[in-house]
Design an enzyme around this catalytic site. Structure first.
Site, PDB file in Angstrom:
ATOM      1  N   ASP A  78       0.862  -1.187   0.000  1.00 29.86           N
ATOM      2  CA  ASP A  78       0.000   0.000   0.000  1.00 29.86           C
ATOM      3  C   ASP A  78       0.899   1.238   0.000  1.00 29.86           C
ATOM      4  O   ASP A  78       2.127   1.135  -0.207  1.00 29.86           O
ATOM      5  CB  ASP A  78      -1.010  -0.044   1.161  1.00 29.86           C
ATOM      6  CG  ASP A  78      -0.367   0.167   2.523  1.00 29.86           C
ATOM      7  OD1 ASP A  78       0.889   0.284   2.607  1.00 29.86           O
ATOM      8  OD2 ASP A  78      -1.107   0.222   3.528  1.00 29.86           O
ATOM      9  N   HIS A  79       0.298   2.402   0.260  1.00 30.08           N
ATOM     10  CA  HIS A  79       1.062   3.652   0.162  1.00 30.08           C
ATOM     11  C   HIS A  79       2.131   3.796   1.247  1.00 30.08           C
ATOM     12  O   HIS A  79       2.950   4.698   1.176  1.00 30.08           O
ATOM     13  CB  HIS A  79       0.101   4.848   0.215  1.00 30.08           C
ATOM     14  CG  HIS A  79      -0.870   4.768   1.346  1.00 30.08           C
ATOM     15  ND1 HIS A  79      -2.084   4.125   1.223  1.00 30.08           N
ATOM     16  CD2 HIS A  79      -0.784   5.199   2.620  1.00 30.08           C
ATOM     17  CE1 HIS A  79      -2.710   4.176   2.379  1.00 30.08           C
ATOM     18  NE2 HIS A  79      -1.941   4.817   3.246  1.00 30.08           N
ATOM     19  N   CYS A 108       2.999  -3.505   4.028  1.00 30.44           N
ATOM     20  CA  CYS A 108       2.266  -2.273   4.342  1.00 30.44           C
ATOM     21  C   CYS A 108       3.039  -1.561   5.445  1.00 30.44           C
ATOM     22  O   CYS A 108       4.255  -1.741   5.556  1.00 30.44           O
ATOM     23  CB  CYS A 108       0.814  -2.555   4.698  1.00 30.44           C
ATOM     24  SG  CYS A 108       0.516  -3.625   6.115  1.00 30.44           S
ATOM     25  N   THR A 149       2.762  -1.888   8.767  1.00 30.46           N
ATOM     26  CA  THR A 149       3.154  -2.860   9.806  1.00 30.46           C
ATOM     27  C   THR A 149       3.236  -4.299   9.309  1.00 30.46           C
ATOM     28  O   THR A 149       3.820  -5.148   9.984  1.00 30.46           O
ATOM     29  CB  THR A 149       2.103  -2.854  10.928  1.00 30.46           C
ATOM     30  OG1 THR A 149       0.834  -3.227  10.360  1.00 30.46           O
ATOM     31  CG2 THR A 149       1.990  -1.485  11.586  1.00 30.46           C
ATOM     32  N   GLY A 150       2.571  -4.591   8.216  1.00 29.28           N
ATOM     33  CA  GLY A 150       2.416  -5.980   7.752  1.00 29.28           C
ATOM     34  C   GLY A 150       1.172  -6.632   8.319  1.00 29.28           C
ATOM     35  O   GLY A 150       0.697  -7.653   7.813  1.00 29.28           O
ATOM     36  N   VAL A 151       0.613  -6.028   9.362  1.00 32.28           N
ATOM     37  CA  VAL A 151      -0.520  -6.654  10.060  1.00 32.28           C
ATOM     38  C   VAL A 151      -1.791  -6.595   9.212  1.00 32.28           C
ATOM     39  O   VAL A 151      -2.488  -7.599   9.040  1.00 32.28           O
ATOM     40  CB  VAL A 151      -0.739  -5.984  11.437  1.00 32.28           C
ATOM     41  CG1 VAL A 151      -2.003  -6.522  12.082  1.00 32.28           C
ATOM     42  CG2 VAL A 151       0.467  -6.211  12.336  1.00 32.28           C
ATOM     43  N   GLY A 152      -2.096  -5.423   8.691  1.00 35.14           N
ATOM     44  CA  GLY A 152      -3.323  -5.295   7.894  1.00 35.14           C
ATOM     45  C   GLY A 152      -3.299  -6.207   6.685  1.00 35.14           C
ATOM     46  O   GLY A 152      -4.299  -6.878   6.375  1.00 35.14           O
ATOM     47  N   HIS A 194       6.894 -24.994   9.546  1.00 39.95           N
ATOM     48  CA  HIS A 194       5.814 -25.587  10.348  1.00 39.95           C
ATOM     49  C   HIS A 194       4.421 -25.281   9.812  1.00 39.95           C
ATOM     50  O   HIS A 194       3.510 -26.092   9.977  1.00 39.95           O
ATOM     51  CB  HIS A 194       5.898 -25.093  11.798  1.00 39.95           C
ATOM     52  CG  HIS A 194       7.085 -25.625  12.535  1.00 39.95           C
ATOM     53  ND1 HIS A 194       7.266 -25.461  13.891  1.00 39.95           N
ATOM     54  CD2 HIS A 194       8.166 -26.334  12.108  1.00 39.95           C
ATOM     55  CE1 HIS A 194       8.400 -26.037  14.261  1.00 39.95           C
ATOM     56  NE2 HIS A 194       8.965 -26.568  13.194  1.00 39.95           N
ATOM     57  N   ASN A 195       4.229 -24.110   9.236  1.00 42.13           N
ATOM     58  CA  ASN A 195       2.879 -23.675   8.853  1.00 42.13           C
ATOM     59  C   ASN A 195       2.647 -23.692   7.340  1.00 42.13           C
ATOM     60  O   ASN A 195       1.538 -23.392   6.903  1.00 42.13           O
ATOM     61  CB  ASN A 195       2.604 -22.255   9.372  1.00 42.13           C
ATOM     62  CG  ASN A 195       2.996 -22.063  10.821  1.00 42.13           C
ATOM     63  OD1 ASN A 195       3.842 -21.215  11.130  1.00 42.13           O
ATOM     64  ND2 ASN A 195       2.447 -22.862  11.715  1.00 42.13           N
ATOM     65  N   ARG A 228       7.394   0.208   8.148  1.00 42.09           N
ATOM     66  CA  ARG A 228       7.598   1.070   9.318  1.00 42.09           C
ATOM     67  C   ARG A 228       8.137   0.286  10.512  1.00 42.09           C
ATOM     68  O   ARG A 228       8.364   0.865  11.575  1.00 42.09           O
ATOM     69  CB  ARG A 228       6.270   1.730   9.705  1.00 42.09           C
ATOM     70  CG  ARG A 228       5.744   2.690   8.641  1.00 42.09           C
ATOM     71  CD  ARG A 228       4.342   3.191   8.965  1.00 42.09           C
ATOM     72  NE  ARG A 228       3.855   4.061   7.904  1.00 42.09           N
ATOM     73  CZ  ARG A 228       2.570   4.366   7.724  1.00 42.09           C
ATOM     74  NH1 ARG A 228       1.649   3.884   8.540  1.00 42.09           N
ATOM     75  NH2 ARG A 228       2.212   5.152   6.737  1.00 42.09           N
ATOM     76  N   ARG A 251       4.521 -34.213  11.190  1.00 43.50           N
ATOM     77  CA  ARG A 251       3.465 -33.853  12.142  1.00 43.50           C
ATOM     78  C   ARG A 251       2.824 -32.508  11.817  1.00 43.50           C
ATOM     79  O   ARG A 251       1.676 -32.244  12.189  1.00 43.50           O
ATOM     80  CB  ARG A 251       4.013 -33.856  13.568  1.00 43.50           C
ATOM     81  CG  ARG A 251       4.997 -32.736  13.871  1.00 43.50           C
ATOM     82  CD  ARG A 251       5.652 -32.926  15.236  1.00 43.50           C
ATOM     83  NE  ARG A 251       6.430 -31.777  15.662  1.00 43.50           N
ATOM     84  CZ  ARG A 251       7.674 -31.517  15.215  1.00 43.50           C
ATOM     85  NH1 ARG A 251       8.252 -32.300  14.319  1.00 43.50           N
ATOM     86  NH2 ARG A 251       8.332 -30.457  15.668  1.00 43.50           N
ATOM     87  N   HIS A 252       3.584 -31.663  11.118  1.00 44.64           N
ATOM     88  CA  HIS A 252       3.042 -30.344  10.779  1.00 44.64           C
ATOM     89  C   HIS A 252       1.976 -30.422   9.683  1.00 44.64           C
ATOM     90  O   HIS A 252       1.120 -29.557   9.599  1.00 44.64           O
ATOM     91  CB  HIS A 252       4.171 -29.403  10.365  1.00 44.64           C
ATOM     92  CG  HIS A 252       5.234 -29.269  11.406  1.00 44.64           C
ATOM     93  ND1 HIS A 252       4.992 -28.727  12.645  1.00 44.64           N
ATOM     94  CD2 HIS A 252       6.528 -29.671  11.408  1.00 44.64           C
ATOM     95  CE1 HIS A 252       6.101 -28.764  13.369  1.00 44.64           C
ATOM     96  NE2 HIS A 252       7.043 -29.342  12.646  1.00 44.64           N
TER      97      HIS A 252
HETATM   98  C1  RB5 Z   1      -1.572   2.799   6.251  1.00 45.26           C
HETATM   99  O1  RB5 Z   1      -1.390   4.065   6.791  1.00 45.26           O
HETATM  100  C2  RB5 Z   1      -1.387   1.736   7.328  1.00 45.26           C
HETATM  101  O2  RB5 Z   1      -2.484   1.734   8.184  1.00 45.26           O
HETATM  102  C3  RB5 Z   1      -1.200   0.382   6.677  1.00 45.26           C
HETATM  103  O3  RB5 Z   1      -0.101   0.436   5.846  1.00 45.26           O
HETATM  104  C4  RB5 Z   1      -0.926  -0.807   7.562  1.00 45.26           C
HETATM  105  O4  RB5 Z   1       0.077  -0.554   8.469  1.00 45.26           O
HETATM  106  C5  RB5 Z   1      -2.092  -1.454   8.157  1.00 45.26           C
HETATM  107  O5  RB5 Z   1      -1.967  -2.551   8.736  1.00 45.26           O
END
Ligand code: RB5
Length: 150
Positions: free
Chosen positions: A8-9, A65, A67-70, A98-99, A109, A132-133
């Protein structure tokens, strides 16, 4: 290996950097963008990449992104995707071993550029251990309704 990459941006610089690394290593890359200055909502990019992995067009996906989380939350909604959000090398190795993770996510970031390159390198070179995995990954597949075998 055929690999889809997207961001993303918050992460165009890392997407470009990782894409160059992948091409230099001889991989085939489908680049979903986005370029610096463009805006993108991470679920849209994660969906496109996830579908290319789930339908077998690409063997692996890399999503970046802030954080990578979204990206990982969204990609994991696609049946057949096993996305792992990693910021350390052990996680990048073990999510494969394993996964049988097929999508790697991380954050521009969060991790430094050298760590980002190593995450990708470790993720791509680590095979699934099976054994096992495999039983546990089969149970993850069952949560998808058994509709996909990616
Ligand atoms: C975008 O600003 C930010 O929210 C996105 O890149 C990401 O970190 C979400 O998980």
């Amino acid at each position: 290996m055929k690999i889809v990459i997207g961001c993303d941006h918050a992460a165009p610089e890392y997407r470009e950097m990782i894409k160059e690394e992948l091409l230099a290593a001889g991989h085939e890359v489908i680049d979903l963008g986005v370029k610096a200055g463009e805006k993108a909502d991470y679920p849209d990019v994660a969906e496109k990449a996830g579908r290319l992995v789930a339908d077998g067009t690409c063997e692996k996906g890399i999503l970046i992104c802030g954080t990578g989380v979204g990206m990982s939350i969204a990609a994991n909604k696609i049946p057949g995707v096993r996305a792992a959000c990693c910021s350390d090398l052990s996680s990048a190795r073990l999510c494969r071993a394993h996964n049988d993770a097929n999508v790697l996510c991380f954050g521009q970031r969060i991790v430094g550029s050298e760590v980002a390159k190593e995450l990708v390198e470790v993720f791509l070179r680590t095979p699934f251990e099976g054994g096992r995995h495999a039983r546990r990954v089969d149970k993850i597949r069952a949560l998808d309704g058994g509709r996909h075998d990616a």
